[in-house]
Design a protein around this motif. Structure first.
Motif, PDB file in Angstrom:
ATOM      1  N   ASN A 102       0.835  -1.194   0.000  1.00 40.70           N
ATOM      2  CA  ASN A 102       0.000   0.000   0.000  1.00 40.70           C
ATOM      3  C   ASN A 102       0.874   1.250   0.000  1.00 40.70           C
ATOM      4  OD1 ASN A 102      -2.157   1.721   0.122  1.00 40.70           O
ATOM      5  ND2 ASN A 102      -2.586   1.410   2.288  1.00 40.70           N
ATOM      6  N   LYS A 103       1.611   1.439  -1.080  1.00 38.02           N
ATOM      7  CA  LYS A 103       2.434   2.630  -1.238  1.00 38.02           C
ATOM      8  C   LYS A 103       2.739   2.828  -2.718  1.00 38.02           C
ATOM      9  CE  LYS A 103       6.817   0.201  -0.461  1.00 38.02           C
ATOM     10  NZ  LYS A 103       8.041   0.168   0.338  1.00 38.02           N
ATOM     11  N   PRO A 104       2.810   4.082  -3.154  1.00 40.86           N
ATOM     12  CA  PRO A 104       3.077   4.356  -4.566  1.00 40.86           C
ATOM     13  C   PRO A 104       4.433   3.820  -5.008  1.00 40.86           C
ATOM     14  CG  PRO A 104       2.227   6.303  -3.466  1.00 40.86           C
ATOM     15  CD  PRO A 104       2.549   5.312  -2.394  1.00 40.86           C
ATOM     16  N   VAL A 105       4.458   3.300  -6.212  1.00 44.16           N
ATOM     17  CA  VAL A 105       5.704   2.851  -6.826  1.00 44.16           C
ATOM     18  C   VAL A 105       5.728   3.365  -8.264  1.00 44.16           C
ATOM     19  CG1 VAL A 105       6.003   0.769  -5.424  1.00 44.16           C
ATOM     20  CG2 VAL A 105       4.632   0.651  -7.505  1.00 44.16           C
ATOM     21  N   GLN A 106       6.913   3.582  -8.779  1.00 51.30           N
ATOM     22  CA  GLN A 106       7.036   4.067 -10.151  1.00 51.30           C
ATOM     23  C   GLN A 106       6.939   2.868 -11.080  1.00 51.30           C
ATOM     24  OE1 GLN A 106      10.241   6.845 -10.586  1.00 51.30           O
ATOM     25  NE2 GLN A 106      10.091   6.903 -12.814  1.00 51.30           N
ATOM     26  N   ASP A 107       5.693   2.598 -11.530  1.00 54.46           N
ATOM     27  CA  ASP A 107       5.438   1.382 -12.300  1.00 54.46           C
ATOM     28  C   ASP A 107       4.684   1.644 -13.603  1.00 54.46           C
ATOM     29  OD1 ASP A 107       3.018   2.122 -11.269  1.00 54.46           O
ATOM     30  OD2 ASP A 107       2.618   0.242 -10.224  1.00 54.46           O
ATOM     31  N   GLY A 108       4.518   2.926 -13.945  1.00 55.99           N
ATOM     32  CA  GLY A 108       3.812   3.252 -15.174  1.00 55.99           C
ATOM     33  C   GLY A 108       2.301   3.277 -15.025  1.00 55.99           C
ATOM     34  N   LYS A 109       1.799   3.010 -13.813  1.00 54.21           N
ATOM     35  CA  LYS A 109       0.357   3.029 -13.563  1.00 54.21           C
ATOM     36  C   LYS A 109       0.005   4.210 -12.667  1.00 54.21           C
ATOM     37  CE  LYS A 109      -0.470  -1.946 -13.998  1.00 54.21           C
ATOM     38  NZ  LYS A 109      -0.944  -3.175 -13.317  1.00 54.21           N
ATOM     39  N   ASN A 110      -1.196   4.724 -12.876  1.00 50.95           N
ATOM     40  CA  ASN A 110      -1.722   5.815 -12.058  1.00 50.95           C
ATOM     41  C   ASN A 110      -2.687   5.210 -11.045  1.00 50.95           C
ATOM     42  OD1 ASN A 110      -0.547   7.787 -14.038  1.00 50.95           O
ATOM     43  ND2 ASN A 110      -2.112   6.880 -15.350  1.00 50.95           N
ATOM     44  N   VAL A 111      -2.356   5.321  -9.776  1.00 60.26           N
ATOM     45  CA  VAL A 111      -3.094   4.583  -8.746  1.00 60.26           C
ATOM     46  C   VAL A 111      -3.527   5.506  -7.606  1.00 60.26           C
ATOM     47  CG1 VAL A 111      -3.041   2.595  -7.181  1.00 60.26           C
ATOM     48  CG2 VAL A 111      -1.703   2.543  -9.305  1.00 60.26           C
ATOM     49  N   ILE A 112      -4.715   5.240  -7.069  1.00 54.99           N
ATOM     50  CA  ILE A 112      -5.198   5.929  -5.868  1.00 54.99           C
ATOM     51  C   ILE A 112      -5.052   4.973  -4.686  1.00 54.99           C
ATOM     52  CG2 ILE A 112      -7.168   7.035  -4.727  1.00 54.99           C
ATOM     53  CD1 ILE A 112      -8.247   7.733  -7.500  1.00 54.99           C
ATOM     54  N   TYR A 113      -4.377   5.447  -3.643  1.00 50.07           N
ATOM     55  CA  TYR A 113      -4.149   4.655  -2.432  1.00 50.07           C
ATOM     56  C   TYR A 113      -4.791   5.354  -1.234  1.00 50.07           C
ATOM     57  CZ  TYR A 113      -0.188   2.729  -5.134  1.00 50.07           C
ATOM     58  OH  TYR A 113       0.610   2.152  -6.098  1.00 50.07           O
ATOM     59  N   PHE A 114      -5.330   4.596  -0.312  1.00 55.23           N
ATOM     60  CA  PHE A 114      -5.739   5.094   0.998  1.00 55.23           C
ATOM     61  C   PHE A 114      -4.735   4.530   2.000  1.00 55.23           C
ATOM     62  CE2 PHE A 114      -9.298   6.703  -1.033  1.00 55.23           C
ATOM     63  CZ  PHE A 114     -10.216   7.289  -0.170  1.00 55.23           C
ATOM     64  N   MET A 115      -3.946   5.406   2.609  1.00 55.91           N
ATOM     65  CA  MET A 115      -2.807   4.954   3.401  1.00 55.91           C
ATOM     66  C   MET A 115      -2.975   5.271   4.880  1.00 55.91           C
ATOM     67  SD  MET A 115       0.234   6.050   0.730  1.00 55.91           S
ATOM     68  CE  MET A 115       1.498   5.466   1.863  1.00 55.91           C
ATOM     69  N   ASP A 116      -2.687   4.274   5.716  1.00 60.38           N
ATOM     70  CA  ASP A 116      -2.785   4.469   7.166  1.00 60.38           C
ATOM     71  C   ASP A 116      -1.434   4.766   7.799  1.00 60.38           C
ATOM     72  OD1 ASP A 116      -1.601   2.014   6.941  1.00 60.38           O
ATOM     73  OD2 ASP A 116      -3.197   0.892   7.945  1.00 60.38           O
ATOM     74  N   THR A 117      -0.397   4.890   6.972  1.00 60.01           N
ATOM     75  CA  THR A 117       0.912   5.331   7.465  1.00 60.01           C
ATOM     76  C   THR A 117       1.273   6.612   6.736  1.00 60.01           C
ATOM     77  OG1 THR A 117       2.073   3.972   5.812  1.00 60.01           O
ATOM     78  CG2 THR A 117       1.707   2.987   7.987  1.00 60.01           C
ATOM     79  N   TRP A 118       1.807   7.581   7.475  1.00 56.92           N
ATOM     80  CA  TRP A 118       2.116   8.895   6.914  1.00 56.92           C
ATOM     81  C   TRP A 118       3.333   9.462   7.624  1.00 56.92           C
ATOM     82  CZ3 TRP A 118      -1.104   9.735   2.892  1.00 56.92           C
ATOM     83  CH2 TRP A 118      -1.022  10.961   2.216  1.00 56.92           C
ATOM     84  N   GLU A 119       4.086  10.306   6.947  1.00 59.22           N
ATOM     85  CA  GLU A 119       5.260  10.908   7.578  1.00 59.22           C
ATOM     86  C   GLU A 119       4.843  11.729   8.799  1.00 59.22           C
ATOM     87  OE1 GLU A 119       6.111  11.097   3.046  1.00 59.22           O
ATOM     88  OE2 GLU A 119       4.377  11.127   4.399  1.00 59.22           O
ATOM     89  N   SER A 120       5.541  11.536   9.886  1.00 64.43           N
ATOM     90  CA  SER A 120       5.163  12.187  11.143  1.00 64.43           C
ATOM     91  C   SER A 120       5.201  13.703  11.051  1.00 64.43           C
ATOM     92  CB  SER A 120       6.086  11.715  12.278  1.00 64.43           C
ATOM     93  OG  SER A 120       7.444  12.008  11.971  1.00 64.43           O
ATOM     94  N   GLU A 121       6.069  14.239  10.190  1.00 67.68           N
ATOM     95  CA  GLU A 121       6.176  15.692  10.072  1.00 67.68           C
ATOM     96  C   GLU A 121       5.139  16.273   9.112  1.00 67.68           C
ATOM     97  OE1 GLU A 121       8.983  13.992   6.940  1.00 67.68           O
ATOM     98  OE2 GLU A 121       8.301  13.498   8.977  1.00 67.68           O
ATOM     99  N   LYS A 122       4.301  15.411   8.510  1.00 68.46           N
ATOM    100  CA  LYS A 122       3.309  15.880   7.538  1.00 68.46           C
ATOM    101  C   LYS A 122       1.911  15.356   7.851  1.00 68.46           C
ATOM    102  CE  LYS A 122       6.664  16.280   3.772  1.00 68.46           C
ATOM    103  NZ  LYS A 122       7.023  15.863   2.391  1.00 68.46           N
TER     104      LYS A 122
END
Length: 202
Positions: free
Chosen positions: A91-111
């Motif tokens: 569940n994290k974006p990767v540079q794979d040539g696809k455009n994807v929408i993710y709902f993520m439960d982990t986020w950078e603490s400073e953001k």
């Protein structure tokens, strides 16, 4: 003599490079590359967007509705939302040539105050890949479940899809590309300036 020829050659080379360099454009609300050209998908639309398996089923219709709002303003099809099958795996974006929408439960603490983020990869003046990540640390609602303590998911996705198309933040008027989206703000209709900007590229 040789010195003069060298300088003349440099002048000719500089003029040649200047003639070949892309011409700067008015931004029209779009991100611009180092040459001042607007960055967009150009004619390479509709943009096919996939949903990761992390996207809650109850928000799929909101995503489709957000895409349709952009399309209604442009008068053409801009998105192809693939609702099935879902993208599986990490569940994290990767540079794979696809455009994807993710709902993520982990986020950078400073953001942690960031509701969502769109990553845009381009080459020259053309977008090649985008990913939207939504921060599930926030509470969302859609349609009949309005709450002044939650974020309208359609309004949020509408904004992020603007970034997918190449638009940057616009804090003038009632633009859906405004930097901040308040809880309970049902900002699901494009402002007139959003439509004007959109038509510069689409």
């Amino acid at each position: 003599m040789w010195k003069w020829i060298g300088v003349a050659s440099l002048v000719v080379m500089a003029l040649t490079l200047e003639a070949c360099a892309p011409k700067s454009q008015d931004s029209c609300g779009f991100v611009q590359n180092a040459y001042g050209e607007r960055v967009s998908w150009k004619a390479d639309v509709p943009v096919t967007m996939y949903l990761h398996e992390s996207v809650p089923e109850q928000y799929v219709a909101a995503i489709v509705s957000a895409a349709q709002t952009w399309e209604q303003s442009s008068g053409r099809r801009l998105f192809n939302i693939v609702t099935s099958p879902r993208i599986s795996g990490p569940n994290k974006p990767v540079q794979d040539g696809k455009n994807v929408i993710y709902f993520m439960d982990t986020w950078e603490s400073e953001k942690l105050s960031e509701q969502a983020r769109t990553t845009v990869l381009w080459n020259g003046d053309q977008i090649k890949e985008t990913d939207i990540r939504v921060n599930t640390k926030f509470t969302f609602y859609w349609n009949q479940g309005k709450s002044n303590s939650a974020v309208n998911i359609e309004a949020l996705i509408l904004h992020e899809m603007g970034h997918v198309l190449g638009l940057k933040h616009n804090d003038q008027g009632a633009s859906v590309m405004a930097t901040y989206l308040k809880n309970g703000d049902d900002r699901t209709e494009l402002a007139s300036q959003d439509t004007v900007d959109l038509k510069c590229e689409y």
